[in-house]
Design a protein around this motif. Structure first.
Motif, PDB file in Angstrom:
ATOM      1  N   PRO A 159     -25.166 -13.527  -7.950  1.00  0.00           N
ATOM      2  CA  PRO A 159     -26.486 -13.426  -8.193  1.00  0.00           C
ATOM      3  C   PRO A 159     -26.812 -12.202  -9.066  1.00  0.00           C
ATOM      4  CG  PRO A 159     -26.320 -12.485  -5.999  1.00  0.00           C
ATOM      5  CD  PRO A 159     -24.947 -13.393  -6.465  1.00  0.00           C
ATOM      6  N   TRP A 160     -26.221 -11.145  -9.027  1.00  0.00           N
ATOM      7  CA  TRP A 160     -26.500 -10.060  -9.924  1.00  0.00           C
ATOM      8  C   TRP A 160     -25.890 -10.346 -11.373  1.00  0.00           C
ATOM      9  CZ3 TRP A 160     -23.493  -7.190 -13.534  1.00  0.00           C
ATOM     10  CH2 TRP A 160     -23.621  -6.113 -13.828  1.00  0.00           C
ATOM     11  N   ILE A 161     -25.130 -11.196 -11.677  1.00  0.00           N
ATOM     12  CA  ILE A 161     -24.765 -11.848 -12.820  1.00  0.00           C
ATOM     13  C   ILE A 161     -25.628 -12.809 -13.306  1.00  0.00           C
ATOM     14  CG2 ILE A 161     -22.995 -13.490 -14.102  1.00  0.00           C
ATOM     15  CD1 ILE A 161     -21.102 -12.127 -12.313  1.00  0.00           C
ATOM     16  N   ILE A 162     -26.433 -13.448 -12.396  1.00  0.00           N
ATOM     17  CA  ILE A 162     -27.377 -14.793 -12.995  1.00  0.00           C
ATOM     18  C   ILE A 162     -28.646 -13.880 -13.393  1.00  0.00           C
ATOM     19  CG2 ILE A 162     -28.786 -16.580 -12.024  1.00  0.00           C
ATOM     20  CD1 ILE A 162     -25.961 -17.391 -12.298  1.00  0.00           C
ATOM     21  N   GLU A 163     -28.879 -13.119 -12.725  1.00  0.00           N
ATOM     22  CA  GLU A 163     -30.166 -12.108 -13.246  1.00  0.00           C
ATOM     23  C   GLU A 163     -29.775 -11.314 -14.436  1.00  0.00           C
ATOM     24  OE1 GLU A 163     -30.989  -9.658  -9.943  1.00  0.00           O
ATOM     25  OE2 GLU A 163     -31.484 -11.113  -8.571  1.00  0.00           O
ATOM     26  N   ARG A 164     -28.672 -11.466 -14.826  1.00  0.00           N
ATOM     27  CA  ARG A 164     -28.374 -10.745 -16.522  1.00  0.00           C
ATOM     28  C   ARG A 164     -27.661 -11.329 -17.258  1.00  0.00           C
ATOM     29  NH1 ARG A 164     -28.611  -7.744 -11.811  1.00  0.00           N
ATOM     30  NH2 ARG A 164     -29.614  -5.503 -11.835  1.00  0.00           N
ATOM     31  N   LEU A 165     -28.020 -12.754 -17.331  1.00  0.00           N
ATOM     32  CA  LEU A 165     -27.382 -13.456 -18.322  1.00  0.00           C
ATOM     33  C   LEU A 165     -27.803 -13.141 -19.805  1.00  0.00           C
ATOM     34  CD1 LEU A 165     -27.652 -17.030 -16.761  1.00  0.00           C
ATOM     35  CD2 LEU A 165     -25.686 -15.611 -16.537  1.00  0.00           C
ATOM     36  N   ASP A 166     -28.688 -12.467 -20.030  1.00  0.00           N
ATOM     37  CA  ASP A 166     -29.100 -12.062 -21.272  1.00  0.00           C
ATOM     38  C   ASP A 166     -28.448 -11.127 -21.777  1.00  0.00           C
ATOM     39  OD1 ASP A 166     -30.333 -10.675 -19.455  1.00  0.00           O
ATOM     40  OD2 ASP A 166     -32.130 -10.052 -20.968  1.00  0.00           O
ATOM     41  N   PRO A 169     -24.885  -8.363 -22.692  1.00  0.00           N
ATOM     42  CA  PRO A 169     -23.402  -8.609 -23.273  1.00  0.00           C
ATOM     43  C   PRO A 169     -22.726  -8.115 -22.005  1.00  0.00           C
ATOM     44  CG  PRO A 169     -24.462  -6.882 -24.368  1.00  0.00           C
ATOM     45  CD  PRO A 169     -25.615  -7.304 -23.327  1.00  0.00           C
ATOM     46  N   LEU A 170     -22.466  -8.998 -20.907  1.00  0.00           N
ATOM     47  CA  LEU A 170     -21.544  -8.755 -19.860  1.00  0.00           C
ATOM     48  C   LEU A 170     -19.827  -8.806 -20.058  1.00  0.00           C
ATOM     49  CD1 LEU A 170     -23.683 -10.014 -17.134  1.00  0.00           C
ATOM     50  CD2 LEU A 170     -23.500  -7.664 -17.512  1.00  0.00           C
ATOM     51  N   THR A 171     -19.416  -7.785 -19.801  1.00  0.00           N
ATOM     52  CA  THR A 171     -17.791  -7.847 -20.118  1.00  0.00           C
ATOM     53  C   THR A 171     -17.241  -7.990 -18.483  1.00  0.00           C
ATOM     54  OG1 THR A 171     -17.372  -5.631 -20.011  1.00  0.00           O
ATOM     55  CG2 THR A 171     -18.069  -6.564 -22.194  1.00  0.00           C
ATOM     56  N   LEU A 199     -14.970 -14.618 -17.240  1.00  0.00           N
ATOM     57  CA  LEU A 199     -15.536 -15.028 -18.404  1.00  0.00           C
ATOM     58  C   LEU A 199     -15.941 -16.423 -18.525  1.00  0.00           C
ATOM     59  CD1 LEU A 199     -13.884 -12.998 -21.105  1.00  0.00           C
ATOM     60  CD2 LEU A 199     -16.099 -12.433 -20.292  1.00  0.00           C
ATOM     61  N   GLN A 200     -14.832 -17.496 -18.114  1.00  0.00           N
ATOM     62  CA  GLN A 200     -15.249 -18.854 -18.079  1.00  0.00           C
ATOM     63  C   GLN A 200     -16.424 -19.046 -17.116  1.00  0.00           C
ATOM     64  OE1 GLN A 200     -14.001 -21.348 -20.229  1.00  0.00           O
ATOM     65  NE2 GLN A 200     -15.414 -22.178 -19.518  1.00  0.00           N
ATOM     66  N   TRP A 201     -16.434 -18.398 -16.071  1.00  0.00           N
ATOM     67  CA  TRP A 201     -17.430 -18.739 -15.095  1.00  0.00           C
ATOM     68  C   TRP A 201     -18.693 -18.447 -15.658  1.00  0.00           C
ATOM     69  CZ3 TRP A 201     -21.123 -15.809 -12.409  1.00  0.00           C
ATOM     70  CH2 TRP A 201     -21.758 -16.508 -11.489  1.00  0.00           C
ATOM     71  N   LEU A 202     -18.627 -17.033 -16.324  1.00  0.00           N
ATOM     72  CA  LEU A 202     -19.828 -16.614 -16.960  1.00  0.00           C
ATOM     73  C   LEU A 202     -20.573 -17.469 -18.119  1.00  0.00           C
ATOM     74  CD1 LEU A 202     -22.084 -14.300 -17.306  1.00  0.00           C
ATOM     75  CD2 LEU A 202     -20.261 -13.123 -18.776  1.00  0.00           C
ATOM     76  N   LEU A 203     -19.708 -18.083 -18.980  1.00  0.00           N
ATOM     77  CA  LEU A 203     -20.145 -18.835 -19.912  1.00  0.00           C
ATOM     78  C   LEU A 203     -20.617 -20.112 -19.250  1.00  0.00           C
ATOM     79  CD1 LEU A 203     -20.001 -19.756 -22.954  1.00  0.00           C
ATOM     80  CD2 LEU A 203     -17.704 -20.613 -22.556  1.00  0.00           C
ATOM     81  N   ILE A 222     -33.084 -18.881 -27.373  1.00  0.00           N
ATOM     82  CA  ILE A 222     -32.384 -19.213 -26.223  1.00  0.00           C
ATOM     83  C   ILE A 222     -31.183 -18.720 -26.351  1.00  0.00           C
ATOM     84  CG2 ILE A 222     -31.321 -21.275 -25.243  1.00  0.00           C
ATOM     85  CD1 ILE A 222     -33.421 -23.026 -25.863  1.00  0.00           C
ATOM     86  N   ALA A 223     -30.498 -18.503 -27.546  1.00  0.00           N
ATOM     87  CA  ALA A 223     -29.206 -17.623 -27.655  1.00  0.00           C
ATOM     88  C   ALA A 223     -29.453 -16.386 -27.090  1.00  0.00           C
ATOM     89  CB  ALA A 223     -28.795 -17.763 -28.955  1.00  0.00           C
ATOM     90  N   ALA A 224     -30.531 -15.690 -27.313  1.00  0.00           N
ATOM     91  CA  ALA A 224     -30.822 -14.254 -27.014  1.00  0.00           C
ATOM     92  C   ALA A 224     -30.982 -14.405 -25.460  1.00  0.00           C
ATOM     93  CB  ALA A 224     -31.849 -13.699 -27.664  1.00  0.00           C
ATOM     94  N   ALA A 225     -31.697 -15.219 -25.051  1.00  0.00           N
ATOM     95  CA  ALA A 225     -32.082 -15.285 -23.599  1.00  0.00           C
ATOM     96  C   ALA A 225     -30.693 -15.494 -22.860  1.00  0.00           C
ATOM     97  CB  ALA A 225     -33.152 -16.387 -23.085  1.00  0.00           C
ATOM     98  N   THR A 226     -29.808 -16.091 -23.108  1.00  0.00           N
ATOM     99  CA  THR A 226     -28.483 -16.696 -22.382  1.00  0.00           C
ATOM    100  C   THR A 226     -27.390 -15.658 -22.872  1.00  0.00           C
ATOM    101  OG1 THR A 226     -28.041 -18.153 -24.226  1.00  0.00           O
ATOM    102  CG2 THR A 226     -29.330 -19.260 -22.442  1.00  0.00           C
ATOM    103  N   GLY A 227     -27.549 -14.687 -23.495  1.00  0.00           N
ATOM    104  CA  GLY A 227     -26.540 -13.709 -23.765  1.00  0.00           C
ATOM    105  C   GLY A 227     -25.421 -14.248 -25.068  1.00  0.00           C
TER     106      GLY A 227
END
Length: 314
Positions: A214-221, A223-225, A253-257, A278-283
């Motif tokens: 859930p932490w990742i889902i809230e931060r999809l915008d 640039p997570l590594t 990274l594949q799951w994040l994508l 949308i590109a910015a909002a989805t990271g």
């Protein structure tokens, strides 16, 4: 309104049959789009395990459906009834989309619908499917296979993955997500069924990634590594990768994508935002990056996806 017919005969598994009924028989609260016209089809009264079922119509009604669902076949060593096999074949010849759940793939294979096609079933029975039907390209790893007019799923929970996939195709990601929320399941699972063959997924409260998703889902915008995710989870990048592979069947990274693409689909469906926004909002950073990954994952460019979805909902 899309018509969905559920095939029901003696010798089927009640879990998959009930699961399909739960998804297609009634719309979730708050969903206002026209829902499916759902019918259970079978020859007179049907014995499903310990349960007795009264179908709405005979198997001949399958020919009039847009989508036919074939639940799991309980005993793969027993040939499915010729009446069922013929009805499924005739429905497909009449233009129906046919989807099998779990070992229902043995019914589709008996009908010849899987010849020359890639297909799957429960991992415990993939070898048997390949041996009985050598013209079928059996994939033992995936959760489901979509060949357009013929679809197959792996076992049990993967049957739900396929049902949600059908809703997503017909009514869009936001509606499929609403169904998933009602059922308290993830709207999409990455990876394949190979992750379940040797060891089960750990209980939600026990595995160290429970709070990370859930932490990742809230931060999809953002640039997570992998290093960001590992730091948040309190483990090394290598250790994180092992946990991700065990739980999701894929890499971090594949799951994040996958999550970024799913979010992009929802924004394309529900907003008029431009591709750059949308590109910015989805990271994704840029429209070019979004288009490249979206086209590779979904099969069509974002603009085409939006046009197709909106024309379908209209």
């Amino acid at each position: 309104m899309t018509t969905v017919a559920l095939a029901a005969t003696d010798g089927m598994l009640h879990f998959e049959l009930s699961l399909a009924h739960e998804v297609f028989a009634a719309a979730p609260a708050g969903v206002t789009v026209p829902w499916y016209d759902f019918t259970v089809c079978g020859p007179a009264a049907v014995r499903i395990g310990r349960f007795r079922l009264e179908p709405d119509a005979g198997l001949d009604r399958l020919r009039r459906a847009d989508t036919v669902i074939v639940p799991g076949w309980a005993d793969i060593d027993v040939e499915p009834p010729a009446q069922l096999v013929d009805a499924v074949r005739e429905a497909h010849e009449a233009g129906a989309r046919v989807a099998s759940l779990c070992t229902g793939a043995f019914v589709l294979a008996a009908a010849g619908l899987l010849d020359g096609r890639r297909a799957t079933t429960h991992w415990a029975h993939t070898d048997a499917l390949a041996a009985l039907h050598p013209r079928v390209e059996v994939d033992p790893d995936v959760l489901y296979v979509d060949n357009g007019s013929v679809l197959t799923s792996a076992g049990k929970a993967a049957a739900l993955d396929l049902c949600l996939h059908l809703v997503r195709l017909d009514l869009g990601s936001s509606v499929a997500n609403a169904v998933a929320r009602r059922l308290v399941v993830p709207p999409h699972r990455a990876g394949g069924q190979a992750q379940f063959v040797t060891a089960p997924v750990p209980e939600q409260d026990d595995h160290p990634l429970a709070a990370l998703f859930p932490w990742i889902i809230e931060r999809l915008d953002q640039p997570l590594t992998v290093e960001d995710l590992a730091r948040r989870a309190g483990m090394s990048s290598r250790h994180l990768g092992r946990h991700f592979r065990a739980v999701t069947g894929t890499t971090p990274l594949q799951w994040l994508l996958t999550q970024r693409i799913r979010h992009a689909q929802e924004l394309l469906e529900k907003t008029d935002d431009g591709i750059d926004t949308i590109a910015a909002a989805t990271g994704m950073g840029t429209a070019t990056t979004l288009r490249r990954h979206f086209n590779r994952t979904v099969g069509v460019p974002p603009d085409a996806y939006r046009r197709t979805f909106r024309s379908r909902t209209r």
